[in-house]
Design a protein around this motif. Structure first.
Motif, PDB file in Angstrom:
ATOM      1  N   MET A   1       0.850  -1.181   0.000  1.00  0.00           N
ATOM      2  CA  MET A   1       0.000   0.000   0.000  1.00  0.00           C
ATOM      3  C   MET A   1       0.894   1.242   0.000  1.00  0.00           C
ATOM      4  N   PRO A   2       0.574   2.219  -0.819  1.00  0.00           N
ATOM      5  CA  PRO A   2       1.413   3.417  -0.903  1.00  0.00           C
ATOM      6  C   PRO A   2       1.322   4.280   0.361  1.00  0.00           C
ATOM      7  N   LEU A   3       2.389   5.003   0.596  1.00  0.00           N
ATOM      8  CA  LEU A   3       2.429   5.922   1.727  1.00  0.00           C
ATOM      9  C   LEU A   3       1.573   7.148   1.431  1.00  0.00           C
ATOM     10  N   VAL A   4       1.003   7.699   2.491  1.00  0.00           N
ATOM     11  CA  VAL A   4       0.231   8.938   2.390  1.00  0.00           C
ATOM     12  C   VAL A   4       1.057  10.020   3.073  1.00  0.00           C
ATOM     13  N   LYS A   5       1.338  11.081   2.344  1.00  0.00           N
ATOM     14  CA  LYS A   5       2.168  12.166   2.861  1.00  0.00           C
ATOM     15  C   LYS A   5       1.280  13.311   3.314  1.00  0.00           C
ATOM     16  N   ARG A   6       1.565  13.823   4.507  1.00  0.00           N
ATOM     17  CA  ARG A   6       0.853  14.992   5.026  1.00  0.00           C
ATOM     18  C   ARG A   6       1.869  16.044   5.437  1.00  0.00           C
ATOM     19  N   SER A   7       1.491  17.293   5.253  1.00  0.00           N
ATOM     20  CA  SER A   7       2.332  18.415   5.662  1.00  0.00           C
ATOM     21  C   SER A   7       1.774  19.024   6.935  1.00  0.00           C
ATOM     22  N   LEU A   8       2.671  19.474   7.801  1.00  0.00           N
ATOM     23  CA  LEU A   8       2.256  20.115   9.044  1.00  0.00           C
ATOM     24  C   LEU A   8       3.372  21.003   9.548  1.00  0.00           C
ATOM     25  N   SER A   9       3.037  21.862  10.495  1.00  0.00           N
ATOM     26  CA  SER A   9       4.045  22.686  11.151  1.00  0.00           C
ATOM     27  C   SER A   9       4.469  21.989  12.425  1.00  0.00           C
ATOM     28  N   LEU A  10       5.776  21.876  12.583  1.00  0.00           N
ATOM     29  CA  LEU A  10       6.334  21.210  13.749  1.00  0.00           C
ATOM     30  C   LEU A  10       7.383  22.128  14.349  1.00  0.00           C
ATOM     31  N   HIS A  11       7.085  22.653  15.511  1.00  0.00           N
ATOM     32  CA  HIS A  11       7.994  23.581  16.187  1.00  0.00           C
ATOM     33  C   HIS A  11       8.341  24.770  15.304  1.00  0.00           C
ATOM     34  N   GLY A  12       7.325  25.282  14.599  1.00  0.00           N
ATOM     35  CA  GLY A  12       7.505  26.472  13.786  1.00  0.00           C
ATOM     36  C   GLY A  12       8.075  26.234  12.401  1.00  0.00           C
ATOM     37  N   HIS A  13       8.307  24.988  12.036  1.00  0.00           N
ATOM     38  CA  HIS A  13       8.848  24.674  10.717  1.00  0.00           C
ATOM     39  C   HIS A  13       7.894  23.755   9.973  1.00  0.00           C
ATOM     40  N   ARG A  14       7.734  24.002   8.688  1.00  0.00           N
ATOM     41  CA  ARG A  14       6.903  23.120   7.857  1.00  0.00           C
ATOM     42  C   ARG A  14       7.679  21.845   7.576  1.00  0.00           C
ATOM     43  N   THR A  15       6.990  20.729   7.709  1.00  0.00           N
ATOM     44  CA  THR A  15       7.592  19.441   7.407  1.00  0.00           C
ATOM     45  C   THR A  15       6.520  18.526   6.853  1.00  0.00           C
ATOM     46  N   SER A  16       6.924  17.395   6.361  1.00  0.00           N
ATOM     47  CA  SER A  16       5.950  16.421   5.895  1.00  0.00           C
ATOM     48  C   SER A  16       6.275  15.071   6.519  1.00  0.00           C
ATOM     49  N   LEU A  17       5.254  14.267   6.605  1.00  0.00           N
ATOM     50  CA  LEU A  17       5.358  12.958   7.232  1.00  0.00           C
ATOM     51  C   LEU A  17       4.601  11.971   6.359  1.00  0.00           C
ATOM     52  N   ALA A  18       5.243  10.875   6.005  1.00  0.00           N
ATOM     53  CA  ALA A  18       4.628   9.864   5.144  1.00  0.00           C
ATOM     54  C   ALA A  18       4.442   8.572   5.938  1.00  0.00           C
ATOM     55  N   LEU A  19       3.201   8.115   5.991  1.00  0.00           N
ATOM     56  CA  LEU A  19       2.853   6.873   6.680  1.00  0.00           C
ATOM     57  C   LEU A  19       1.847   6.091   5.848  1.00  0.00           C
ATOM     58  N   GLU A  20       1.743   4.815   6.138  1.00  0.00           N
ATOM     59  CA  GLU A  20       0.714   3.998   5.520  1.00  0.00           C
ATOM     60  C   GLU A  20      -0.651   4.450   6.027  1.00  0.00           C
ATOM     61  N   PRO A  21      -1.698   4.292   5.204  1.00  0.00           N
ATOM     62  CA  PRO A  21      -3.039   4.749   5.595  1.00  0.00           C
ATOM     63  C   PRO A  21      -3.524   4.155   6.922  1.00  0.00           C
ATOM     64  N   GLU A  22      -3.144   2.927   7.211  1.00  0.00           N
ATOM     65  CA  GLU A  22      -3.585   2.303   8.470  1.00  0.00           C
ATOM     66  C   GLU A  22      -3.035   3.034   9.694  1.00  0.00           C
ATOM     67  N   PHE A  23      -1.811   3.515   9.593  1.00  0.00           N
ATOM     68  CA  PHE A  23      -1.238   4.287  10.695  1.00  0.00           C
ATOM     69  C   PHE A  23      -1.946   5.626  10.830  1.00  0.00           C
ATOM     70  N   TRP A  24      -2.220   6.279   9.694  1.00  0.00           N
ATOM     71  CA  TRP A  24      -2.946   7.557   9.739  1.00  0.00           C
ATOM     72  C   TRP A  24      -4.329   7.358  10.359  1.00  0.00           C
ATOM     73  N   ASP A  25      -4.982   6.230  10.090  1.00  0.00           N
ATOM     74  CA  ASP A  25      -6.310   5.981  10.668  1.00  0.00           C
ATOM     75  C   ASP A  25      -6.262   6.006  12.190  1.00  0.00           C
ATOM     76  N   VAL A  26      -5.248   5.371  12.774  1.00  0.00           N
ATOM     77  CA  VAL A  26      -5.115   5.351  14.237  1.00  0.00           C
ATOM     78  C   VAL A  26      -4.795   6.745  14.760  1.00  0.00           C
ATOM     79  N   VAL A  27      -3.858   7.430  14.116  1.00  0.00           N
ATOM     80  CA  VAL A  27      -3.485   8.787  14.535  1.00  0.00           C
ATOM     81  C   VAL A  27      -4.700   9.713  14.451  1.00  0.00           C
ATOM     82  N   ASP A  28      -5.415   9.666  13.330  1.00  0.00           N
ATOM     83  CA  ASP A  28      -6.590  10.528  13.153  1.00  0.00           C
ATOM     84  C   ASP A  28      -7.668  10.234  14.196  1.00  0.00           C
TER      85      ASP A  28
END
Length: 70
Positions: A1-28
């Motif tokens: 399954m392909p990774l899903v990339k999301r962008s967010l601000s972390l400690h004032g800096h923009r970054t992105s994080l790529a995880l499998e959809p199943e991991f994002w489901d738990v986080v969300d």
């Protein structure tokens, strides 16, 4: 399954994080149930990880511990 990339601000800096959809489901689900932002949870995980470990690995381990605890 392909990774899903999301962008967010972390400690004032923009970054992105790529995880499998199943991991994002738990986080969300967690941020929704705790009524908190995704960035605040990822910042908490980032603050507690070993700086040698990739952030994506730290998030996956957080998900594993979270699922095992519930």
């Amino acid at each position: 399954m392909p990774l899903v990339k999301r962008s967010l601000s972390l400690h004032g800096h923009r970054t992105s994080l790529a995880l499998e959809p199943e991991f994002w489901d738990v986080v969300d689900g967690h941020v929704r149930s705790e009524k908190r932002s995704l960035a605040s949870l990822i910042a908490e995980i980032d603050d507690s990880r070993d700086t040698e470990d990739p952030l994506s690995s730290a998030v996956r381990l957080w998900v594993l511990r979270h699922v095992k605890a519930t």
